[in-house]
Design an enzyme around this catalytic site. Sequence first.
Site, PDB file in Angstrom:
ATOM      1  N   LYS A 131      -0.617   5.062   4.324  1.00 37.69           N
ATOM      2  CA  LYS A 131      -1.569   4.167   5.018  1.00 37.69           C
ATOM      3  C   LYS A 131      -1.178   4.058   6.477  1.00 37.69           C
ATOM      4  O   LYS A 131      -0.005   3.870   6.818  1.00 37.69           O
ATOM      5  CB  LYS A 131      -1.583   2.791   4.346  1.00 37.69           C
ATOM      6  CG  LYS A 131      -2.609   1.856   4.971  1.00 37.69           C
ATOM      7  CD  LYS A 131      -2.924   0.686   4.084  1.00 37.69           C
ATOM      8  CE  LYS A 131      -3.904  -0.271   4.758  1.00 37.69           C
ATOM      9  NZ  LYS A 131      -5.214   0.348   5.033  1.00 37.69           N
TER      10      LYS A 131
ATOM     11  N   HIS B  32       0.837  -1.199   0.000  1.00 35.95           N
ATOM     12  CA  HIS B  32       0.000   0.000   0.000  1.00 35.95           C
ATOM     13  C   HIS B  32       0.872   1.250   0.000  1.00 35.95           C
ATOM     14  O   HIS B  32       2.046   1.193   0.353  1.00 35.95           O
ATOM     15  CB  HIS B  32      -0.929   0.026   1.222  1.00 35.95           C
ATOM     16  CG  HIS B  32      -2.129  -0.864   1.080  1.00 35.95           C
ATOM     17  ND1 HIS B  32      -2.093  -2.201   1.413  1.00 35.95           N
ATOM     18  CD2 HIS B  32      -3.382  -0.624   0.617  1.00 35.95           C
ATOM     19  CE1 HIS B  32      -3.282  -2.729   1.166  1.00 35.95           C
ATOM     20  NE2 HIS B  32      -4.086  -1.797   0.683  1.00 35.95           N
TER      21      HIS B  32
HETATM   22  P1  NAD Z   1      -8.004   9.926   4.086  1.00 35.70           P
HETATM   23  O1  NAD Z   1      -7.108  10.270   5.224  1.00 35.70           O
HETATM   24  O2  NAD Z   1      -7.655  10.386   2.708  1.00 35.70           O
HETATM   25  O3  NAD Z   1      -9.481  10.461   4.389  1.00 35.70           O
HETATM   26  C1  NAD Z   1     -10.135  10.329   5.622  1.00 35.70           C
HETATM   27  C2  NAD Z   1     -11.042  11.544   5.779  1.00 35.70           C
HETATM   28  O4  NAD Z   1     -11.870  11.314   6.912  1.00 35.70           O
HETATM   29  C3  NAD Z   1     -10.236  12.841   6.058  1.00 35.70           C
HETATM   30  O5  NAD Z   1     -10.687  13.865   5.182  1.00 35.70           O
HETATM   31  C4  NAD Z   1     -10.563  13.163   7.509  1.00 35.70           C
HETATM   32  O6  NAD Z   1     -10.621  14.555   7.759  1.00 35.70           O
HETATM   33  C5  NAD Z   1     -11.941  12.509   7.672  1.00 35.70           C
HETATM   34  N1  NAD Z   1     -12.241  12.154   9.051  1.00 35.70           N
HETATM   35  C6  NAD Z   1     -11.435  11.550   9.963  1.00 35.70           C
HETATM   36  N2  NAD Z   1     -12.088  11.383  11.123  1.00 35.70           N
HETATM   37  C7  NAD Z   1     -13.333  11.893  10.944  1.00 35.70           C
HETATM   38  C8  NAD Z   1     -14.460  12.031  11.794  1.00 35.70           C
HETATM   39  N3  NAD Z   1     -14.434  11.619  13.080  1.00 35.70           N
HETATM   40  N4  NAD Z   1     -15.574  12.595  11.270  1.00 35.70           N
HETATM   41  C9  NAD Z   1     -15.606  13.043   9.990  1.00 35.70           C
HETATM   42  N5  NAD Z   1     -14.556  12.959   9.147  1.00 35.70           N
HETATM   43  C10 NAD Z   1     -13.427  12.383   9.623  1.00 35.70           C
HETATM   44  O7  NAD Z   1      -8.158   8.345   4.128  1.00 35.70           O
HETATM   45  P2  NAD Z   1      -8.737   7.361   3.007  1.00 35.70           P
HETATM   46  O8  NAD Z   1      -7.618   6.840   2.170  1.00 35.70           O
HETATM   47  O9  NAD Z   1      -9.925   7.966   2.338  1.00 35.70           O
HETATM   48  O10 NAD Z   1      -9.173   6.121   3.925  1.00 35.70           O
HETATM   49  C11 NAD Z   1     -10.102   6.276   4.983  1.00 35.70           C
HETATM   50  C12 NAD Z   1     -10.322   4.931   5.663  1.00 35.70           C
HETATM   51  O11 NAD Z   1     -10.882   4.010   4.725  1.00 35.70           O
HETATM   52  C13 NAD Z   1      -9.013   4.249   6.153  1.00 35.70           C
HETATM   53  O12 NAD Z   1      -9.301   3.536   7.336  1.00 35.70           O
HETATM   54  C14 NAD Z   1      -8.665   3.297   5.029  1.00 35.70           C
HETATM   55  O13 NAD Z   1      -7.868   2.224   5.450  1.00 35.70           O
HETATM   56  C15 NAD Z   1     -10.051   2.846   4.650  1.00 35.70           C
HETATM   57  N6  NAD Z   1     -10.169   2.323   3.289  1.00 35.70           N
HETATM   58  C16 NAD Z   1     -11.002   1.269   3.151  1.00 35.70           C
HETATM   59  C17 NAD Z   1     -11.243   0.745   1.904  1.00 35.70           C
HETATM   60  C18 NAD Z   1     -12.220  -0.396   1.779  1.00 35.70           C
HETATM   61  O14 NAD Z   1     -12.463  -0.873   0.653  1.00 35.70           O
HETATM   62  N7  NAD Z   1     -12.829  -0.850   2.883  1.00 35.70           N
HETATM   63  C19 NAD Z   1     -10.601   1.274   0.774  1.00 35.70           C
HETATM   64  C20 NAD Z   1      -9.741   2.359   0.942  1.00 35.70           C
HETATM   65  C21 NAD Z   1      -9.538   2.890   2.213  1.00 35.70           C
END
Ligand code: NAD
Length: 276
Positions: free
Chosen positions: A163, A159
Amino acid sequence: MIPIVLVGAAGRMGRAVEAAAAHADDVRIKARVDLSARVVLPGPASGRTGYGGAEAAGTEDERGAELADVLAPGDVVIEFSSPAGCTAAARLCSERGAALVSGTTGLDPEEEAEVRAAAGRVAVLRAANFSLGVLALRRALAAALDALPAWDLEIIERHHRRKLDSPSGTALALAREAAARRGLDDGALRFGREGRVGARPVGEIGIHAVRGGTWTGDHAVLLAGEGEWLELRHVAEDRAAFAHGALAAARFVAGAGPGLYTLDDVVRPGGRTGYR
Ligand code: NAD
């Protein structure tokens, strides 16, 4: 039209879901929620940014909405945020009668329990990986494990450098499913190796996390036998892969009763979808 409330709207996944939703005629982004002040609203060009859309064109809102101010019964929350964002969304969905599609990884057991509790009152679908290709990988792995019960199993995931959790939720889910299929528990999981660890114990499942660059998500499952080996590998090139699965999940929970669901409920074995 399914009303979607996007939690984590300013993040990489939030923006990918936004871009995918712009191409779907049965969902509408009703509100965007994010702790960050940089929530990108779709602009006139968003329809042309393609499904990659992480850098979607648009205007920046000053702030996202507060979830408590916008969430109504019948809404579907799609959240990719943080463990705190995930549990807060689960609590509020359960109070308001809204369904939840949740993708945040790295939850601890108490946080997972909180999300499960919400499923007693509303439809909750959680997946460590929303890619339909990974769903196919899981099913292929189950078949391979049945055919090769004695082969060694190792999982290697790659990744991007930003991450936060390791190994990936997907690698963990693959390892746990494989362990369960072999009648083993989490004690069989081996996270990396270093030093004089000795010969590989029978039944061990090795998990290795590689971090760097901009890899979106790469999972290779290796099955090694005597003089031959097999690799099952999925590569997500773009977050659109997860965004499309999340929208399919939203369509499913919009018509589902309370319960904890997985992507297996959305695309059933045999290829039937679990929603209209
Ligand atoms: P990122 O850091 O780009 O985005 C996360 C966003 O969430 C940020 O803008 C942040 O400000 C916001 N945020 C954080 N806490 C918050 C809260 N309490 N309330 C509202 N907003 C909040 O991260 P990302 O790459 O988009 O990934 C986010 C999560 O999703 C991670 O845990 C990642 O591992 C997971 N993910 C899962 C999948 C899947 O298929 N299940 C795929 C990609 C990423």
